[in-house]
Motif scaffolding. Structure first.
Motif, short mmCIF file in Angstrom:
data_model
loop_
_atom_site.label_atom_id
_atom_site.label_comp_id
_atom_site.label_asym_id
_atom_site.label_seq_id
_atom_site.Cartn_x
_atom_site.Cartn_y
_atom_site.Cartn_z
N THR A 1 0.49 6.85 10.28
CA THR A 1 1.64 6.94 9.37
C THR A 1 1.47 8.14 8.44
N ILE A 2 0.27 8.30 7.92
CA ILE A 2 -0.01 9.43 7.02
C ILE A 2 0.17 10.76 7.76
N ILE B 1 -0.63 5.13 0.15
CA ILE B 1 -0.32 5.92 1.34
C ILE B 1 0.39 7.21 0.95
N ILE C 1 -2.14 2.85 9.64
CA ILE C 1 -2.09 3.50 8.33
C ILE C 1 -2.32 5.00 8.46
N GLU D 1 0.79 -1.23 0.00
CA GLU D 1 0.00 0.00 0.00
C GLU D 1 0.83 1.29 0.00
N LYS D 2 2.11 1.15 -0.23
CA LYS D 2 3.00 2.31 -0.18
C LYS D 2 2.55 3.42 -1.13
N LEU E 1 -7.07 2.71 0.09
CA LEU E 1 -6.10 2.09 0.97
C LEU E 1 -6.71 0.79 1.51
#
Length: 245
Positions: free
Chosen positions: A198-199, A23, A195, A19-20, A164
């Motif tokens: 991280t964003i 993201i 997730i 999912e890089k 995502l």
């Protein structure tokens, strides 16, 4: 040693690898919204709404994240089955959207594991009509196995601009235990929070690199001076904060 630890770690590794790109797109969208003075919103129904609370009014979180809450979808409802009925009620999401002053350039994060229920799809469609970019946090394997409950026949991932995938199991629970057919231990909250945080971390990094000295990050109210710093930041970013302290 613990099955749930092992399963979550495996899912997290999959998300990090697969999912890089999505993201990174989400990071760019939120960073651009912050730099351009556009609004950022988040919504989820029932347990999916836990992630709206995760990003809202939290030390170390972005104060420009605006949650959309539906009273009938909160987990303090009694009987709790009301929440399931409301998330399946077509038109309710449009009613929620009508209370939000969406504008072109805004970003809306929508969390729905199955992506099939009308409330989230209604919100997505209503926001898109006003030029809002939709980020969907969902489970593709799960969503592709179920039918839409919306009259359009669409599921959340089909109306989103960025998708995502939380890489969980169909049905969300992820641990098999001998002697019981139903799996145990939902993964979507843990992985979804990872997730989204991280964003937020990487958006903050981009804002600093863009020359923003004081990004809109909440200080802890339980540390000396935290309340004052938060008030100063709130005034700085009040045009894109649509709730009250």
């Amino acid at each position: 040693m613990f099955q749930y630890f092992d399963r979550i770690q495996k899912i997290v590794r999959e998300v990090e690898q697969v999912e890089k790109e999505g993201i990174c797109k989400a990071i760019d969208l939120l960073a651009a919204a912050s730099l351009n003075g556009d609004g950022v919103y988040i919504f989820g129904a029932s347990h999916a709404g836990i992630l709206s609370e995760e990003l809202y009014y939290r030390a170390g979180g972005m104060m420009t994240i605006n949650p959309i809450f539906g009273r009938e979808l909160m987990l303090d409802q009694s009987p709790i089955t009301v929440t399931s009925k409301m998330e399946r009620l077509e038109g309710y999401g449009m009613a929620l959207a009508s209370k939000v002053n969406f504008e072109k350039g805004d970003v809306l994060i929508l969390h729905s594991v199955s992506g099939r229920n009308p409330v989230t799809i209604d919100l997505a469609l209503s926001a898109k009509e006003k030029g809002v970019t939709i980020i969907a946090l969902t489970n593709m394997k799960y969503s592709e196995q179920v039918s839409s409950r919306h009259s359009s026949g669409k599921k959340l991932y089909e109306v989103a601009d960025v998708v995502l995938d939380n890489h969980g199991d169909i049905g969300d629970a992820c641990c098999e235990i001998e002697g019981i057919e139903q799996k145990v231990g939902p993964s979507s909250t843990v992985v979804g929070a990872l997730i989204l945080n991280t964003i937020i971390v990487e958006v903050t990094r981009k804002l600093i690199k863009s020359g923003i000295d004081y990004p809109p990050i909440f200080y802890s109210a339980n540390l000396d001076g935290g309340d004052q710093l938060n008030q100063e930041l709130f005034k700085k970013y009040e045009k894109v904060i649509h709730y009250r302290l």
